[in-house]
Design a protein around this motif. Structure first.
Motif, PDB file in Angstrom:
ATOM      1  N   ASP A  52     -12.129  -9.697   2.942  1.00  0.00           N
ATOM      2  CA  ASP A  52     -12.456  -8.124   3.112  1.00  0.00           C
ATOM      3  C   ASP A  52     -11.818  -7.164   2.459  1.00  0.00           C
ATOM      4  OD1 ASP A  52     -11.795  -8.546   6.979  1.00  0.00           O
ATOM      5  OD2 ASP A  52     -12.833  -9.600   5.348  1.00  0.00           O
ATOM      6  N   VAL A  53     -12.330  -6.503   2.579  1.00  0.00           N
ATOM      7  CA  VAL A  53     -11.316  -5.419   1.265  1.00  0.00           C
ATOM      8  C   VAL A  53     -10.156  -5.220   1.726  1.00  0.00           C
ATOM      9  CG1 VAL A  53     -12.543  -2.960   0.253  1.00  0.00           C
ATOM     10  CG2 VAL A  53     -14.090  -4.929   0.157  1.00  0.00           C
ATOM     11  N   GLN A  54      -9.352  -4.703   0.625  1.00  0.00           N
ATOM     12  CA  GLN A  54      -8.151  -3.891   1.238  1.00  0.00           C
ATOM     13  C   GLN A  54      -7.461  -3.187  -0.056  1.00  0.00           C
ATOM     14  OE1 GLN A  54      -5.207  -6.487   2.928  1.00  0.00           O
ATOM     15  NE2 GLN A  54      -5.487  -5.442   5.212  1.00  0.00           N
ATOM     16  N   LEU A  55      -7.293  -1.761   0.542  1.00  0.00           N
ATOM     17  CA  LEU A  55      -6.813  -0.797  -0.512  1.00  0.00           C
ATOM     18  C   LEU A  55      -5.129  -0.113   0.496  1.00  0.00           C
ATOM     19  CD1 LEU A  55      -9.583   1.157  -1.571  1.00  0.00           C
ATOM     20  CD2 LEU A  55      -8.714  -0.261  -2.838  1.00  0.00           C
ATOM     21  N   VAL A  56      -4.378  -0.398  -0.093  1.00  0.00           N
ATOM     22  CA  VAL A  56      -3.138  -0.138   0.503  1.00  0.00           C
ATOM     23  C   VAL A  56      -2.377   0.641  -0.610  1.00  0.00           C
ATOM     24  CG1 VAL A  56      -0.463  -0.529   1.360  1.00  0.00           C
ATOM     25  CG2 VAL A  56      -3.362  -1.973   1.669  1.00  0.00           C
ATOM     26  N   GLU A  57      -2.375   1.749  -0.266  1.00  0.00           N
ATOM     27  CA  GLU A  57      -1.285   3.504  -1.288  1.00  0.00           C
ATOM     28  C   GLU A  57       0.036   3.093  -0.206  1.00  0.00           C
ATOM     29  OE1 GLU A  57      -5.205   4.862   0.373  1.00  0.00           O
ATOM     30  OE2 GLU A  57      -3.498   3.770   1.139  1.00  0.00           O
ATOM     31  N   SER A  58       1.178   4.068  -1.663  1.00  0.00           N
ATOM     32  CA  SER A  58       2.509   3.639  -1.466  1.00  0.00           C
ATOM     33  C   SER A  58       3.577   4.265  -2.403  1.00  0.00           C
ATOM     34  CB  SER A  58       3.097   2.003  -1.744  1.00  0.00           C
ATOM     35  OG  SER A  58       3.133   2.187  -2.267  1.00  0.00           O
ATOM     36  N   GLY A  59       4.436   4.963  -1.746  1.00  0.00           N
ATOM     37  CA  GLY A  59       4.686   5.668  -2.821  1.00  0.00           C
ATOM     38  C   GLY A  59       4.846   6.955  -2.385  1.00  0.00           C
ATOM     39  N   GLY A  60       4.690   7.255  -1.475  1.00  0.00           N
ATOM     40  CA  GLY A  60       4.599   9.208  -1.140  1.00  0.00           C
ATOM     41  C   GLY A  60       5.719   9.193  -0.458  1.00  0.00           C
ATOM     42  N   GLY A  61       5.983  10.654  -0.242  1.00  0.00           N
ATOM     43  CA  GLY A  61       7.697  11.336   0.825  1.00  0.00           C
ATOM     44  C   GLY A  61       7.265  12.502   0.197  1.00  0.00           C
ATOM     45  N   LEU A  62       8.598  12.983   0.325  1.00  0.00           N
ATOM     46  CA  LEU A  62       9.041  14.830   0.171  1.00  0.00           C
ATOM     47  C   LEU A  62       9.460  14.630  -0.788  1.00  0.00           C
ATOM     48  CD1 LEU A  62       9.512  17.227   1.528  1.00  0.00           C
ATOM     49  CD2 LEU A  62      11.357  16.339   2.437  1.00  0.00           C
ATOM     50  N   VAL A  63       9.305  15.112  -1.934  1.00  0.00           N
ATOM     51  CA  VAL A  63      10.009  16.195  -2.514  1.00  0.00           C
ATOM     52  C   VAL A  63      10.267  17.661  -2.771  1.00  0.00           C
ATOM     53  CG1 VAL A  63       9.323  14.188  -3.962  1.00  0.00           C
ATOM     54  CG2 VAL A  63       7.935  15.864  -3.739  1.00  0.00           C
ATOM     55  N   GLN A  64      11.060  18.040  -3.589  1.00  0.00           N
ATOM     56  CA  GLN A  64      11.352  19.559  -3.779  1.00  0.00           C
ATOM     57  C   GLN A  64       9.714  19.961  -4.882  1.00  0.00           C
ATOM     58  OE1 GLN A  64      15.019  20.356  -5.627  1.00  0.00           O
ATOM     59  NE2 GLN A  64      15.549  20.560  -2.821  1.00  0.00           N
ATOM     60  N   PRO A  65       9.576  21.255  -5.082  1.00  0.00           N
ATOM     61  CA  PRO A  65       8.648  21.544  -5.845  1.00  0.00           C
ATOM     62  C   PRO A  65       9.180  21.858  -7.343  1.00  0.00           C
ATOM     63  CG  PRO A  65       8.572  23.511  -4.443  1.00  0.00           C
ATOM     64  CD  PRO A  65      10.149  22.220  -3.679  1.00  0.00           C
ATOM     65  N   GLY A  66       8.068  20.672  -8.095  1.00  0.00           N
ATOM     66  CA  GLY A  66       8.566  20.949 -10.359  1.00  0.00           C
ATOM     67  C   GLY A  66       8.974  19.835  -9.845  1.00  0.00           C
ATOM     68  N   GLU A  67       9.446  18.850  -9.396  1.00  0.00           N
ATOM     69  CA  GLU A  67       9.441  17.427  -8.675  1.00  0.00           C
ATOM     70  C   GLU A  67       8.329  16.497  -9.166  1.00  0.00           C
ATOM     71  OE1 GLU A  67      13.715  17.116  -7.002  1.00  0.00           O
ATOM     72  OE2 GLU A  67      12.301  15.949  -6.313  1.00  0.00           O
ATOM     73  N   SER A  68       8.408  15.773  -9.592  1.00  0.00           N
ATOM     74  CA  SER A  68       7.133  13.809  -9.647  1.00  0.00           C
ATOM     75  C   SER A  68       7.595  13.162  -8.758  1.00  0.00           C
ATOM     76  CB  SER A  68       7.588  13.761 -11.292  1.00  0.00           C
ATOM     77  OG  SER A  68       7.822  14.880 -11.796  1.00  0.00           O
TER      78      SER A  68
END
Length: 124
Positions: free
Chosen positions: A1-17
Motif C-alpha cells: 500500500d502507498v504510504q506517506l507519513v509526515e513528521s517535524g511539525g510543532g510550535l515555533v515563534q515568528p522568524g524561526e525555522s
C-alpha cells in the motif's frame, strides 16, 4: 500500500525555522514528482500548494507566498521528502501535507496520494 507519513511539525515563534520530513513507501518514490500542500485553520478543503519537486530533485517550484523562505528537497535513497521552512510567519500556521504532485497549483484532495499531515503553528 502507498504510504506517506509526515513528521517535524510543532510550535515555533515568528522568524524561526522548521524542517518537515515525509517518508514514502509502497511506490517507486524516485520516479514520482512530489509536492507539499498546506491547509490553514478553518479553511476546510481549501488547500494551498506550497511547492513541488521533480522526481530527480533537479527542479523545484514555489508560489510567491513562500518563495525565498521555503525549500523542498528529497533523498531518493531514503524515500524521503523534505520541506525546510525559514523566516516563518504567523500566516504559515497550517497542517502541512506531502503528496504526489498534481502538476497544478489548484490541488485536489481527491487526486493522488496524500499523507495524514503534520501541524505547524507559528505564534509568539
Amino acid at each position: 500500500d502507498v504510504q506517506l507519513v509526515e513528521s517535524g511539525g510543532g510550535l515555533v515563534q515568528p522568524g524561526e525555522s522548521l524542517r518537515l520530513s515525509c517518508v514514502a513507501s509502497g511506490f517507486t518514490f524516485s520516479s514520482i514528482d512530489m509536492m507539499w500542500v498546506r491547509q490553514a485553520p478553518g479553511k476546510g478543503f481549501d488547500f494551498e500548494w506550497v511547492g513541488s519537486i521533480s522526481s530527480s530533485g533537479g527542479t523545484t517550484n514555489y508560489p510567491d507566498s513562500v518563495k525565498g523562505r521555503f525549500t523542498i528537497s528529497r533523498d531518493n535513497a531514503k524515500n524521503t521528502l523534505y520541506l525546510q521552512m525559514n523566516s516563518l510567519k504567523t500566516e504559515d500556521s497550517a497542517v502541512y501535507f506531502c503528496a504526489t504532485d498534481q502538476g497544478t497549483a489548484s490541488v485536489s484532495y481527491d487526486s493522488g496520494y496524500w499523507g495524514p499531515g503534520t501541524q505547524v503553528t507559528v505564534s509568539s
